[in-house]
Design a protein around this motif. Structure first.
Motif, PDB file in Angstrom:
ATOM      1  N   PHE A  18      23.722  39.232 -23.055  1.00  0.00           N
ATOM      2  CA  PHE A  18      23.336  38.559 -21.753  1.00  0.00           C
ATOM      3  C   PHE A  18      22.393  39.478 -20.735  1.00  0.00           C
ATOM      4  CE2 PHE A  18      27.130  35.465 -22.682  1.00  0.00           C
ATOM      5  CZ  PHE A  18      26.282  34.334 -22.710  1.00  0.00           C
ATOM      6  N   LEU A  19      23.015  40.707 -20.594  1.00  0.00           N
ATOM      7  CA  LEU A  19      22.449  41.527 -19.548  1.00  0.00           C
ATOM      8  C   LEU A  19      20.737  41.894 -19.946  1.00  0.00           C
ATOM      9  CD1 LEU A  19      25.329  43.701 -18.448  1.00  0.00           C
ATOM     10  CD2 LEU A  19      24.215  41.772 -17.239  1.00  0.00           C
ATOM     11  N   LYS A  20      20.531  41.897 -21.098  1.00  0.00           N
ATOM     12  CA  LYS A  20      19.146  42.008 -21.843  1.00  0.00           C
ATOM     13  C   LYS A  20      18.341  41.137 -21.768  1.00  0.00           C
ATOM     14  CE  LYS A  20      20.568  46.287 -24.247  1.00  0.00           C
ATOM     15  NZ  LYS A  20      20.737  46.951 -25.660  1.00  0.00           N
ATOM     16  N   SER A  21      18.929  39.722 -22.032  1.00  0.00           N
ATOM     17  CA  SER A  21      18.064  38.438 -21.997  1.00  0.00           C
ATOM     18  C   SER A  21      17.504  37.965 -20.941  1.00  0.00           C
ATOM     19  CB  SER A  21      18.894  37.352 -22.448  1.00  0.00           C
ATOM     20  OG  SER A  21      20.038  36.991 -21.640  1.00  0.00           O
ATOM     21  N   LYS A  22      16.483  37.364 -21.032  1.00  0.00           N
ATOM     22  CA  LYS A  22      15.647  36.876 -19.898  1.00  0.00           C
ATOM     23  C   LYS A  22      16.772  35.945 -19.018  1.00  0.00           C
ATOM     24  CE  LYS A  22      11.438  34.635 -18.339  1.00  0.00           C
ATOM     25  NZ  LYS A  22      10.948  33.787 -18.228  1.00  0.00           N
ATOM     26  N   ASP A  23      16.804  36.203 -17.661  1.00  0.00           N
ATOM     27  CA  ASP A  23      17.515  35.034 -16.881  1.00  0.00           C
ATOM     28  C   ASP A  23      18.991  35.138 -17.433  1.00  0.00           C
ATOM     29  OD1 ASP A  23      15.478  34.630 -15.492  1.00  0.00           O
ATOM     30  OD2 ASP A  23      14.760  32.854 -16.628  1.00  0.00           O
ATOM     31  N   CYS A  24      19.398  36.000 -18.077  1.00  0.00           N
ATOM     32  CA  CYS A  24      20.745  36.046 -18.615  1.00  0.00           C
ATOM     33  C   CYS A  24      21.118  34.988 -19.306  1.00  0.00           C
ATOM     34  CB  CYS A  24      21.663  36.428 -17.524  1.00  0.00           C
ATOM     35  SG  CYS A  24      21.433  38.182 -16.353  1.00  0.00           S
ATOM     36  N   ARG A  25      20.222  34.430 -20.060  1.00  0.00           N
ATOM     37  CA  ARG A  25      20.438  33.109 -20.943  1.00  0.00           C
ATOM     38  C   ARG A  25      20.258  33.545 -22.313  1.00  0.00           C
ATOM     39  NH1 ARG A  25      19.009  28.170 -18.275  1.00  0.00           N
ATOM     40  NH2 ARG A  25      18.225  27.679 -20.315  1.00  0.00           N
ATOM     41  N   LEU A  26      21.360  32.893 -23.159  1.00  0.00           N
ATOM     42  CA  LEU A  26      21.179  32.796 -24.641  1.00  0.00           C
ATOM     43  C   LEU A  26      21.793  31.650 -25.257  1.00  0.00           C
ATOM     44  CD1 LEU A  26      23.624  36.205 -24.913  1.00  0.00           C
ATOM     45  CD2 LEU A  26      21.493  35.953 -25.317  1.00  0.00           C
ATOM     46  N   SER A  27      21.047  31.092 -26.058  1.00  0.00           N
ATOM     47  CA  SER A  27      21.157  30.021 -27.060  1.00  0.00           C
ATOM     48  C   SER A  27      22.226  30.394 -27.998  1.00  0.00           C
ATOM     49  CB  SER A  27      19.799  29.756 -27.801  1.00  0.00           C
ATOM     50  OG  SER A  27      19.587  30.527 -28.873  1.00  0.00           O
ATOM     51  N   ILE A  28      22.678  29.314 -28.626  1.00  0.00           N
ATOM     52  CA  ILE A  28      23.629  29.482 -29.588  1.00  0.00           C
ATOM     53  C   ILE A  28      23.257  30.124 -30.690  1.00  0.00           C
ATOM     54  CG2 ILE A  28      25.186  28.146 -31.350  1.00  0.00           C
ATOM     55  CD1 ILE A  28      25.536  25.847 -29.029  1.00  0.00           C
ATOM     56  N   SER A  29      22.154  30.049 -31.220  1.00  0.00           N
ATOM     57  CA  SER A  29      21.646  30.631 -32.291  1.00  0.00           C
ATOM     58  C   SER A  29      21.170  32.163 -32.281  1.00  0.00           C
ATOM     59  CB  SER A  29      20.189  30.034 -32.692  1.00  0.00           C
ATOM     60  OG  SER A  29      19.365  30.001 -31.638  1.00  0.00           O
ATOM     61  N   GLU A  30      20.728  32.575 -30.699  1.00  0.00           N
ATOM     62  CA  GLU A  30      20.621  33.926 -30.264  1.00  0.00           C
ATOM     63  C   GLU A  30      22.095  34.631 -30.566  1.00  0.00           C
ATOM     64  OE1 GLU A  30      17.154  34.127 -26.946  1.00  0.00           O
ATOM     65  OE2 GLU A  30      19.163  33.066 -26.377  1.00  0.00           O
ATOM     66  N   ILE A  31      23.027  34.172 -29.999  1.00  0.00           N
ATOM     67  CA  ILE A  31      24.542  34.782 -30.056  1.00  0.00           C
ATOM     68  C   ILE A  31      24.770  34.672 -31.785  1.00  0.00           C
ATOM     69  CG2 ILE A  31      26.716  34.159 -29.622  1.00  0.00           C
ATOM     70  CD1 ILE A  31      26.047  32.729 -27.019  1.00  0.00           C
ATOM     71  N   ALA A  85      34.228  33.811 -28.781  1.00  0.00           N
ATOM     72  CA  ALA A  85      33.627  35.018 -28.476  1.00  0.00           C
ATOM     73  C   ALA A  85      33.156  34.914 -26.853  1.00  0.00           C
ATOM     74  CB  ALA A  85      32.369  35.457 -29.190  1.00  0.00           C
ATOM     75  N   ILE A  86      32.665  33.763 -26.302  1.00  0.00           N
ATOM     76  CA  ILE A  86      32.449  33.466 -25.191  1.00  0.00           C
ATOM     77  C   ILE A  86      33.859  33.317 -24.384  1.00  0.00           C
ATOM     78  CG2 ILE A  86      31.795  31.546 -23.467  1.00  0.00           C
ATOM     79  CD1 ILE A  86      29.267  33.117 -24.668  1.00  0.00           C
ATOM     80  N   SER A  87      34.841  32.876 -24.779  1.00  0.00           N
ATOM     81  CA  SER A  87      36.207  32.878 -24.192  1.00  0.00           C
ATOM     82  C   SER A  87      36.491  34.179 -23.970  1.00  0.00           C
ATOM     83  CB  SER A  87      37.062  32.024 -24.976  1.00  0.00           C
ATOM     84  OG  SER A  87      38.372  31.922 -24.376  1.00  0.00           O
ATOM     85  N   ARG A  88      36.565  35.026 -25.076  1.00  0.00           N
ATOM     86  CA  ARG A  88      36.962  36.268 -24.949  1.00  0.00           C
ATOM     87  C   ARG A  88      36.314  37.316 -23.761  1.00  0.00           C
ATOM     88  NH1 ARG A  88      37.724  35.749 -30.517  1.00  0.00           N
ATOM     89  NH2 ARG A  88      35.677  36.860 -30.732  1.00  0.00           N
ATOM     90  N   LEU A  89      34.990  36.955 -23.507  1.00  0.00           N
ATOM     91  CA  LEU A  89      34.271  37.641 -22.492  1.00  0.00           C
ATOM     92  C   LEU A  89      34.495  37.045 -21.170  1.00  0.00           C
ATOM     93  CD1 LEU A  89      32.145  39.287 -21.431  1.00  0.00           C
ATOM     94  CD2 LEU A  89      30.380  38.058 -22.076  1.00  0.00           C
ATOM     95  N   ARG A  90      34.831  35.625 -21.016  1.00  0.00           N
ATOM     96  CA  ARG A  90      35.133  35.046 -19.825  1.00  0.00           C
ATOM     97  C   ARG A  90      36.322  35.390 -19.168  1.00  0.00           C
ATOM     98  NH1 ARG A  90      33.220  28.832 -21.884  1.00  0.00           N
ATOM     99  NH2 ARG A  90      31.532  28.926 -20.454  1.00  0.00           N
ATOM    100  N   GLU A 131      28.506  29.914 -17.912  1.00  0.00           N
ATOM    101  CA  GLU A 131      28.050  28.512 -17.737  1.00  0.00           C
ATOM    102  C   GLU A 131      27.389  28.115 -19.092  1.00  0.00           C
ATOM    103  OE1 GLU A 131      27.022  26.505 -13.994  1.00  0.00           O
ATOM    104  OE2 GLU A 131      24.870  26.356 -15.031  1.00  0.00           O
ATOM    105  N   TYR A 132      27.954  26.878 -19.341  1.00  0.00           N
ATOM    106  CA  TYR A 132      27.122  26.347 -20.728  1.00  0.00           C
ATOM    107  C   TYR A 132      26.572  24.810 -20.222  1.00  0.00           C
ATOM    108  CZ  TYR A 132      26.497  24.123 -25.395  1.00  0.00           C
ATOM    109  OH  TYR A 132      26.075  23.585 -26.415  1.00  0.00           O
ATOM    110  N   LYS A 133      25.163  25.132 -20.472  1.00  0.00           N
ATOM    111  CA  LYS A 133      24.601  23.627 -20.478  1.00  0.00           C
ATOM    112  C   LYS A 133      23.235  23.637 -21.217  1.00  0.00           C
ATOM    113  CE  LYS A 133      22.247  21.534 -16.293  1.00  0.00           C
ATOM    114  NZ  LYS A 133      21.812  21.677 -15.141  1.00  0.00           N
ATOM    115  N   ASN A 134      23.326  22.166 -21.907  1.00  0.00           N
ATOM    116  CA  ASN A 134      22.189  22.036 -22.764  1.00  0.00           C
ATOM    117  C   ASN A 134      22.043  23.079 -24.003  1.00  0.00           C
ATOM    118  OD1 ASN A 134      21.499  19.668 -21.168  1.00  0.00           O
ATOM    119  ND2 ASN A 134      20.145  20.931 -19.928  1.00  0.00           N
TER     120      ASN A 134
END
Length: 81
Positions: free
Chosen positions: A12-25, A43-48, A60-63
């Motif tokens: 997340f911290l290295k990605s543009k605008d701290c955004r990651l698609s499902i495929s990137e993850i 994995a998202i839940s364990r980080l949240r 946040e998850y959107k689109n």
């Protein structure tokens, strides 16, 4: 935090605008392509969970995209506008 959660936070911290698609993850956490929807959500839940306990950061998850956000920045933006 578990190693996978730390790796996800780093992504997340290295990605543009701290955004990651499902495929990137999927590609980064499971290079063999075994990252199912359930595994990604876990994995998202364990980080949240630890983020919510110790920081102002949240996910946040959107689109089809997850984004690491800051409640402090959100509050300041509302004050400005």
């Amino acid at each position: 935090m578990r190693t996978q959660a730390v790796g996800l936070l780093e992504l997340f911290l290295k990605s543009k605008d701290c955004r990651l698609s499902i495929s990137e993850i999927d590609k980064n956490l499971w290079p063999d392509g075994s990252g199912t929807g359930d595994r990604i959500r876990s994995a998202i839940s364990r980080l949240r969970s630890p983020l919510s306990e110790v920081t102002h950061l949240y996910i946040e998850y959107k689109n089809g995209v997850y984004q690491l956000k800051s409640s402090i920045c959100d509050k300041r933006m509302k004050e400005i506008t």
